[in-house]
Scaffold this active site. Structure first.
Site, PDB file in Angstrom:
ATOM      1  N   CYS A 293       0.880  -1.165   0.000  1.00 17.52           N
ATOM      2  CA  CYS A 293       0.000   0.000   0.000  1.00 17.52           C
ATOM      3  C   CYS A 293       0.925   1.226   0.000  1.00 17.52           C
ATOM      4  O   CYS A 293       1.634   1.468   0.979  1.00 17.52           O
ATOM      5  CB  CYS A 293      -0.850  -0.087   1.262  1.00 17.52           C
ATOM      6  SG  CYS A 293      -1.974   1.282   1.467  1.00 17.52           S
TER       7      CYS A 293
ATOM      8  N   CYS B 249      -2.372  15.059   3.024  1.00 17.90           N
ATOM      9  CA  CYS B 249      -3.475  14.962   2.072  1.00 17.90           C
ATOM     10  C   CYS B 249      -4.339  16.205   2.211  1.00 17.90           C
ATOM     11  O   CYS B 249      -4.516  16.728   3.302  1.00 17.90           O
ATOM     12  CB  CYS B 249      -4.305  13.714   2.386  1.00 17.90           C
ATOM     13  SG  CYS B 249      -5.609  13.394   1.185  1.00 17.90           S
TER      14      CYS B 249
ATOM     15  N   CYS C 243     -11.084  14.096   4.549  1.00 17.47           N
ATOM     16  CA  CYS C 243     -12.163  13.168   4.912  1.00 17.47           C
ATOM     17  C   CYS C 243     -12.198  13.031   6.436  1.00 17.47           C
ATOM     18  O   CYS C 243     -11.176  12.835   7.075  1.00 17.47           O
ATOM     19  CB  CYS C 243     -11.937  11.798   4.260  1.00 17.47           C
ATOM     20  SG  CYS C 243     -11.922  11.882   2.462  1.00 17.47           S
TER      21      CYS C 243
ATOM     22  N   CYS D 136     -10.662   9.890   8.335  1.00 15.16           N
ATOM     23  CA  CYS D 136      -9.331   9.420   7.952  1.00 15.16           C
ATOM     24  C   CYS D 136      -8.253  10.065   8.815  1.00 15.16           C
ATOM     25  O   CYS D 136      -8.308  11.265   9.093  1.00 15.16           O
ATOM     26  CB  CYS D 136      -9.093   9.731   6.477  1.00 15.16           C
ATOM     27  SG  CYS D 136      -7.481   9.212   5.900  1.00 15.16           S
TER      28      CYS D 136
ATOM     29  N   SER E 162      -6.998   4.187  -5.790  1.00 11.78           N
ATOM     30  CA  SER E 162      -8.203   4.559  -5.069  1.00 11.78           C
ATOM     31  C   SER E 162      -8.312   6.081  -5.027  1.00 11.78           C
ATOM     32  O   SER E 162      -7.356   6.774  -4.702  1.00 11.78           O
ATOM     33  CB  SER E 162      -8.102   4.004  -3.646  1.00 11.78           C
ATOM     34  OG  SER E 162      -9.239   4.358  -2.899  1.00 11.78           O
TER      35      SER E 162
ATOM     36  N   HIS F   7     -18.663   5.618   0.271  1.00 14.95           N
ATOM     37  CA  HIS F   7     -18.989   5.734   1.709  1.00 14.95           C
ATOM     38  C   HIS F   7     -20.387   6.247   2.074  1.00 14.95           C
ATOM     39  O   HIS F   7     -20.793   6.151   3.235  1.00 14.95           O
ATOM     40  CB  HIS F   7     -17.948   6.581   2.450  1.00 14.95           C
ATOM     41  CG  HIS F   7     -16.541   6.106   2.304  1.00 14.95           C
ATOM     42  ND1 HIS F   7     -16.201   4.770   2.366  1.00 14.95           N
ATOM     43  CD2 HIS F   7     -15.378   6.761   2.084  1.00 14.95           C
ATOM     44  CE1 HIS F   7     -14.889   4.640   2.194  1.00 14.95           C
ATOM     45  NE2 HIS F   7     -14.364   5.820   2.016  1.00 14.95           N
TER      46      HIS F   7
HETATM   47  N1  SAH Z   1      -7.259   9.287  -1.100  1.00  6.74           N
HETATM   48  C1  SAH Z   1      -7.602   8.018  -1.650  1.00  6.74           C
HETATM   49  C2  SAH Z   1      -6.721   6.870  -1.213  1.00  6.74           C
HETATM   50  C3  SAH Z   1      -6.329   6.781   0.238  1.00  6.74           C
HETATM   51  S1  SAH Z   1      -7.419   6.110   1.413  1.00  6.74           S
HETATM   52  C4  SAH Z   1      -9.066   7.717  -1.376  1.00  6.74           C
HETATM   53  O1  SAH Z   1      -9.702   8.464  -0.679  1.00  6.74           O
HETATM   54  O2  SAH Z   1      -9.587   6.769  -1.937  1.00  6.74           O
HETATM   55  C5  SAH Z   1      -7.725   4.440   1.044  1.00  6.74           C
HETATM   56  C6  SAH Z   1      -9.107   3.969   1.494  1.00  6.74           C
HETATM   57  O3  SAH Z   1      -9.224   3.932   2.930  1.00  6.74           O
HETATM   58  C7  SAH Z   1     -10.202   4.912   1.036  1.00  6.74           C
HETATM   59  O4  SAH Z   1     -11.315   4.191   0.590  1.00  6.74           O
HETATM   60  C8  SAH Z   1     -10.555   5.655   2.299  1.00  6.74           C
HETATM   61  O5  SAH Z   1     -11.814   6.235   2.230  1.00  6.74           O
HETATM   62  C9  SAH Z   1     -10.431   4.559   3.336  1.00  6.74           C
HETATM   63  N2  SAH Z   1     -10.329   5.043   4.715  1.00  6.74           N
HETATM   64  C10 SAH Z   1      -9.791   6.180   5.151  1.00  6.74           C
HETATM   65  N3  SAH Z   1      -9.898   6.278   6.489  1.00  6.74           N
HETATM   66  C11 SAH Z   1     -10.521   5.161   6.905  1.00  6.74           C
HETATM   67  C12 SAH Z   1     -10.903   4.671   8.188  1.00  6.74           C
HETATM   68  N4  SAH Z   1     -10.672   5.360   9.295  1.00  6.74           N
HETATM   69  N5  SAH Z   1     -11.509   3.461   8.245  1.00  6.74           N
HETATM   70  C13 SAH Z   1     -11.736   2.758   7.120  1.00  6.74           C
HETATM   71  N6  SAH Z   1     -11.388   3.157   5.888  1.00  6.74           N
HETATM   72  C14 SAH Z   1     -10.796   4.355   5.778  1.00  6.74           C
END
Ligand code: SAH
Length: 345
Positions: A106, A113, A117, A120, A192, A217
């Site tokens: 990964c 970033c 979100c 995250c 992703s 989501h």
């Molecule tokens: N920025 C990109 C890739 C990085 S995150 C994106 O948003 O897709 C990779 C995955 O992990 C994404 O689907 C993201 O939404 C998810 N993710 C982020 N934080 C998380 C959390 N606390 N629990 C579960 N999944 C999470």
């Protein structure tokens, strides 16, 4: 060091051009590529089939960008989290996961970033910069060097938004993909995105064989915007249109990621809405039990709810699986990576 070019930023074609501009024959590029990505040497001096003169020239003008491992943590399930020194005072995290079908890395695409979100762990830390293609490639090389084994899959799911660093990510894929180099097939690479719509169109037009994952989501703009600020810029309707374009252009299945948070997006009404939204699309839903972050308001759904959600989707024509969580004991599970002690300046 500062003005030196990173040799790992060149795909094979660019490297040929570069060697020609140095007054060398282009087959030298293939030799260098093999030393870098097959033999995985760390010094130009180890490239013994190059003339001494060329090695000196390379040493003067290019860096090999060998990351140093600042920290390595290993989980009980075999997942390894690396903290790499990226040689400018910053550090990044990369995770190695061991599945039955092979080893997956990964990778991070940015230092920090901008997406914000709410669930995250990368949120709330300052965005520093995007990684170069060479720095993306080096994450894979450094892990392969450390474990003495080949990686079979790459997921762009570490820190950062890969489509906010589009050109460097595409260049890294060209390097990773090359049969004369790391030779990881595009089908084994997943990207992703949180939903940068214009880049989804652009990516569709590349017609690559990589897998596209969309962090969805939620199924209503209200809920998605409350979780992911990017939804205020590109709403669900626009996102879905771009996904449909991608599928029609590539004939490839999209993987929608859906992180289940208790009492937020995990009840049967949400599942119903999701079926409505995705009905008829060539897709798959990846359900992720959300990982609670420090001071975060979202908590994991109960196993019961997660299974009920999955079953509802499957019974209604949407293929859904629950992602197995790896590395949660070392903060390496989905969305848990964060830039802890990452700035050494
Ligand atoms: N920025 C990109 C890739 C990085 S995150 C994106 O948003 O897709 C990779 C995955 O992990 C994404 O689907 C993201 O939404 C998810 N993710 C982020 N934080 C998380 C959390 N606390 N629990 C579960 N999944 C999470």
């Amino acid at each position: 060091m500062i003005n030196m070019k990173n040799i790992k930023e060149y795909n094979l074609e660019d490297l040929k051009e570069e060697l020609i501009s140095l007054g060398e024959k282009k087959y030298r590029a293939e030799q260098i590529f093999k030393w870098l990505y097959v033999d995985k040497v760390k010094e130009f001096d180890e490239m013994t089939n190059l003339s001494l003169e060329l090695r000196e020239k390379l040493k003067k003008e290019y860096t090999m960008c060998n990351f140093k491992i600042l920290k390595k943590q290993e989980s009980a399930d075999g997942t390894k989290k690396y903290l790499f020194d990226v040689l400018d005072g910053n550090a990044i995290e990369t995770v190695l996961m061991q599945y039955h079908h092979g080893k997956t890395i990964c990778v991070s695409s940015q230092i920090g970033c901008k997406m914000g979100c709410k669930f995250c762990a990368s949120t709330g830390i300052q965005f520093v910069r995007s990684l170069t293609s060479g720095e993306i490639v080096e994450q894979i090389l450094a892990v392969e060097q450390d474990i003495g084994d080949k990686i079979s899959n790459i997921v762009f799911m570490g820190i950062g938004e890969p489509f906010d660093n589009y050109d460097n990510v595409m260049q890294a894929i060209k390097i990773i993909n090359n049969q004369k180099g790391l030779n990881i097939g595009a089908r084994h690479i997943s990207i992703s995105t949180s939903g940068l719509v214009p880049m989804i169109y652009k990516f569709a037009d590349e017609e690559l064989q990589c897998t596209l994952s969309i962090s969805l989501h939620a199924t209503t703009d209200e809920k998605r915007s409350s979780m992911m600020p990017i939804n205020n810029r590109y709403n669900i309707k626009e996102l879905m249109e771009s996904c449909k374009y991608y599928i029609s252009k590539t004939n490839k299945r999209i993987s929608f990621e859906y992180a289940l948070a208790k009492d937020n997006n995990d009840n049967l009404d949400d599942a119903k809405q999701l079926v409505k939204l995705l009905k008829g699309m060539l897709c798959h839903v990846n359900l992720i039990p959300i990982n609670k972050i420090e001071n975060g308001k979202y908590t994991k759904s109960s196993n019961e709810n997660i299974i009920r959600f999955r079953d509802y989707l499957n019974e209604n024509g949407i293929v859904a699986t629950i992602r197995r969580e790896l590395g949660s004991d070392i903060d390496a599970a989905c969305g848990q990576l964060r830039r802890k002690n990452l700035n050494k300046k």
